[in-house]
Design a protein around this motif. Structure first.
Motif, PDB file in Angstrom:
ATOM      1  N   PHE A 111       6.548   0.596 -29.412  1.00  0.00           N
ATOM      2  CA  PHE A 111       5.569   0.843 -30.473  1.00  0.00           C
ATOM      3  C   PHE A 111       4.261   0.115 -30.204  1.00  0.00           C
ATOM      4  CE2 PHE A 111       3.458  -0.455 -34.393  1.00  0.00           C
ATOM      5  CZ  PHE A 111       3.216   0.779 -34.965  1.00  0.00           C
ATOM      6  N   VAL A 112       4.344  -1.171 -29.860  1.00  0.00           N
ATOM      7  CA  VAL A 112       3.121  -1.946 -29.634  1.00  0.00           C
ATOM      8  C   VAL A 112       2.328  -1.372 -28.466  1.00  0.00           C
ATOM      9  CG1 VAL A 112       2.258  -4.193 -28.884  1.00  0.00           C
ATOM     10  CG2 VAL A 112       3.982  -4.062 -30.671  1.00  0.00           C
ATOM     11  N   GLU A 113       3.006  -0.870 -27.454  1.00  0.00           N
ATOM     12  CA  GLU A 113       2.314  -0.283 -26.310  1.00  0.00           C
ATOM     13  C   GLU A 113       1.492   0.930 -26.739  1.00  0.00           C
ATOM     14  OE1 GLU A 113       3.363   1.586 -21.894  1.00  0.00           O
ATOM     15  OE2 GLU A 113       4.894   0.500 -23.036  1.00  0.00           O
ATOM     16  N   TYR A 114       2.109   1.825 -27.512  1.00  0.00           N
ATOM     17  CA  TYR A 114       1.375   3.004 -27.991  1.00  0.00           C
ATOM     18  C   TYR A 114       0.293   2.611 -29.006  1.00  0.00           C
ATOM     19  CZ  TYR A 114       4.757   6.103 -25.750  1.00  0.00           C
ATOM     20  OH  TYR A 114       5.532   6.771 -24.832  1.00  0.00           O
ATOM     21  N   TYR A 115       0.604   1.631 -29.851  1.00  0.00           N
ATOM     22  CA  TYR A 115      -0.369   1.154 -30.839  1.00  0.00           C
ATOM     23  C   TYR A 115      -1.617   0.600 -30.145  1.00  0.00           C
ATOM     24  CZ  TYR A 115      -2.307  -2.007 -34.418  1.00  0.00           C
ATOM     25  OH  TYR A 115      -3.142  -2.670 -35.273  1.00  0.00           O
ATOM     26  N   ASP A 116      -1.409  -0.259 -29.151  1.00  0.00           N
ATOM     27  CA  ASP A 116      -2.543  -0.799 -28.400  1.00  0.00           C
ATOM     28  C   ASP A 116      -3.307   0.314 -27.685  1.00  0.00           C
ATOM     29  OD1 ASP A 116      -2.007  -3.365 -29.194  1.00  0.00           O
ATOM     30  OD2 ASP A 116      -0.851  -3.881 -27.398  1.00  0.00           O
ATOM     31  N   GLY A 117      -2.554   1.268 -27.120  1.00  0.00           N
ATOM     32  CA  GLY A 117      -3.204   2.373 -26.413  1.00  0.00           C
ATOM     33  C   GLY A 117      -4.055   3.225 -27.344  1.00  0.00           C
ATOM     34  N   PHE A 118      -3.562   3.444 -28.558  1.00  0.00           N
ATOM     35  CA  PHE A 118      -4.302   4.256 -29.532  1.00  0.00           C
ATOM     36  C   PHE A 118      -5.648   3.614 -29.864  1.00  0.00           C
ATOM     37  CE2 PHE A 118      -5.493   5.191 -33.912  1.00  0.00           C
ATOM     38  CZ  PHE A 118      -5.465   6.578 -33.930  1.00  0.00           C
ATOM     39  N   TYR A 119      -5.615   2.342 -30.255  1.00  0.00           N
ATOM     40  CA  TYR A 119      -6.858   1.710 -30.678  1.00  0.00           C
ATOM     41  C   TYR A 119      -7.770   1.363 -29.491  1.00  0.00           C
ATOM     42  CZ  TYR A 119      -5.317   1.723 -35.459  1.00  0.00           C
ATOM     43  OH  TYR A 119      -4.929   2.146 -36.703  1.00  0.00           O
ATOM     44  N   HIS A 120      -7.175   1.175 -28.315  1.00  0.00           N
ATOM     45  CA  HIS A 120      -8.010   0.981 -27.136  1.00  0.00           C
ATOM     46  C   HIS A 120      -8.779   2.270 -26.821  1.00  0.00           C
ATOM     47  CE1 HIS A 120      -9.318  -0.510 -23.232  1.00  0.00           C
ATOM     48  NE2 HIS A 120      -8.884   0.627 -22.684  1.00  0.00           N
ATOM     49  N   ALA A 121      -8.086   3.405 -26.947  1.00  0.00           N
ATOM     50  CA  ALA A 121      -8.752   4.685 -26.711  1.00  0.00           C
ATOM     51  C   ALA A 121      -9.851   4.935 -27.733  1.00  0.00           C
ATOM     52  CB  ALA A 121      -7.715   5.817 -26.743  1.00  0.00           C
ATOM     53  N   VAL A 122      -9.605   4.540 -28.973  1.00  0.00           N
ATOM     54  CA  VAL A 122     -10.625   4.705 -30.020  1.00  0.00           C
ATOM     55  C   VAL A 122     -11.847   3.849 -29.717  1.00  0.00           C
ATOM     56  CG1 VAL A 122     -11.144   4.264 -32.453  1.00  0.00           C
ATOM     57  CG2 VAL A 122      -8.982   5.364 -31.817  1.00  0.00           C
TER      58      VAL A 122
END
Length: 456
Positions: free
Chosen positions: A297-308
């Motif tokens: 979850f944290v990996e996808y969460y970080d990826g989401f906001y990094h992409a934003v």
């Protein structure tokens, strides 16, 4: 618990069965170690003192006294636990590391003064028949535990997970040893041993905090400035702890389901033992919750906001969001699966376990429903954790308030309906809150891109 995922990922990178078992074991120790050590410590004191402390009822008085101190201190410090963690995290984000420790000192001072004053009134007026030494030790235990919860939540927020487990191991080791050395003095000796062990653990925690954090001054009261206050987090911390303990207090203070133990303190033998055993069954569920949340979850969460933040493509943002959703679903499914296995195991072996522990098999139906309720509580923790990641504090506040109200109403109703329905109040309250939480979470994740971009 953000940060423990780094350790778990390093273990899982080995990609073999042993590393998987090691990762789950590590997650289980981190998530459940402290309270397992506390439970085991109290049981060891009770078992080893049964041949020395006369009458044996004094052991029950000791264990009930400690249970009330733990419950009341958790509820009292719930007001500042989450708010303090958020305050420290925000100051770290601002690179103002030097103000964190002085504000922790201010919180400890406030908790000690306010908690000590309230505790002093309670022991002075509610325990007129108990000795002065017992009342002073009870007060000391309450104040020390209040500070331990503050220090524990602070160290958790600062990612000192292994250190917390070792400190609890040391603290309860001293607690058991001191209580056994002082047990010939009866109730006061056992409680004195508990206070000595908890004081040693608190001092070790404070020493670790002082070692890791710089400070320009000893104390600062910025935390209490309304500019840095988090009233919603304060309410959430209070309501969640009240919700967890409310059904126990209702059973304790309903005459037909409890008995007086010492002073105003009561216990419910019919309710307490199954709840205790049920909470031991959630260790695998807690490990899965921690492992899933802090790796995938944290990996996808970080990826989401990094992409934003970095202008990633819409496809990348949607892929990360979909990964978050899939991880949440998988984590919840695995928690439900492992708790279902635990429940089936108790159905098969429950009667033998109760007989081995010397407990009546009449507790079996209540034990089954309590295991289900404990599993639902782990699911609720997972849901609330995701909302905290998304900074949906008002949603969490609403869920915690609903948990308190439903637990109170349904527990009262279950008692009125009779012994066959005991435990259903707590379980149904959790089930309703979990279902509502999952529905709201689904809605929030569906509109996550919109809220991220358009509501700033």
């Amino acid at each position: 618990m953000a940060g423990i995922g780094f350790e778990l990922r390093k273990i899982l990178k080995r990609d073999n069965l042993f590393s998987l078992l090691q990762a789950y074991s590590f997650a289980a120790v981190i998530s459940s170690g402290p309270w397992i050590l506390s439970i085991v410590g109290m049981l060891v004191i009770g078992v080893l003192s049964s041949t020395v402390v006369v009458p044996e009822f004094l052991i029950v008085q000791f264990q009930v006294s400690v249970t009330y101190v733990i419950a009341c201190s958790l509820i009292f410090t719930g007001i500042c636990q989450l708010a303090l963690t958020r305050f420290a995290a925000d100051r770290m984000f601002e690179k103002r590391f030097a103000v964190i420790l002085p504000n922790l000192h201010a919180v400890i001072l406030a908790v000690s003064v306010v908690g000590g004053s309230l505790g002093l009134l309670c022991v002075a007026f509610l325990f007129p028949e108990q000795s002065v030494l017992y009342r002073l030790l009870l007060l000391a235990a309450f104040v020390i535990l209040c500070n331990i919860w503050v220090a524990t939540i602070f160290l958790s927020g600062m990612k000192q997970y292994k250190e917390i487990v070792w400190l609890y191991l040391m603290g309860y080791g001293i607690t058991v040893l001191a209580a056994l050395l002082l047990r010939r003095f009866g109730l006061e000796g056992l409680l004195g041993g508990f206070v000595i062990g908890q004081a040693a653990m608190l001092l070790a925690m404070l020493a670790l905090i002082l070692y890791n954090f710089p400070a320009e001054r000893f104390i600062s009261f910025e935390f209490f400035d309304k500019r840095f206050n988090y009233p919603i987090l304060m309410c959430i911390g209070l309501l969640y702890n009240v919700g967890v303990w409310l059904d126990k207090f209702i059973f304790w203070y309903t005459p037909g389901t409890s008995q007086t133990i010492i002073g105003p303190l009561r216990a419910s033998l019919i309710y307490d033992l199954p709840v205790f055993l049920a909470y031991l069954s959630i260790i695998p569920g807690m490990a899965i919750f921690l492992l899933r949340m802090e790796t995938d979850f944290v990996e996808y969460y970080d990826g989401f906001y990094h992409a934003v933040r970095t202008g990633g493509s819409l496809q990348d943002i949607e892929d990360c969001r979909n990964g978050m959703v899939e991880t949440i679903r998988l984590g919840i499914f695995e928690i439900i699966k492992i708790q279902a296995i635990a429940t089936l195991g108790l159905v098969v072996a429950g009667e033998s376990i109760l007989e081995w522990l010397g407990i009546s098999t009449l507790y079996l139906p209540l034990l089954y429903i309590d295991v289900i309720a404990a599993g639902l509580q782990v699911v609720l923790l997972g849901v609330l954790n995701v909302f905290f990641y998304l900074d949906k504090r008002r949603v969490v506040l609403g869920l915690c308030l609903a948990f308190v109200v439903l637990n109170a109403i349904l527990t009262r109703l279950s008692i009125a309906l009779g012994p066959a329905y005991y435990g259903y109040g707590f379980a149904v309250a959790l089930l309703v809150v979990v279902l509502v939480g999952l529905y709201v979470l689904s809605q929030k994740l569906e509109t996550l891109e919109y809220e991220t971009f358009m509501l700033q």
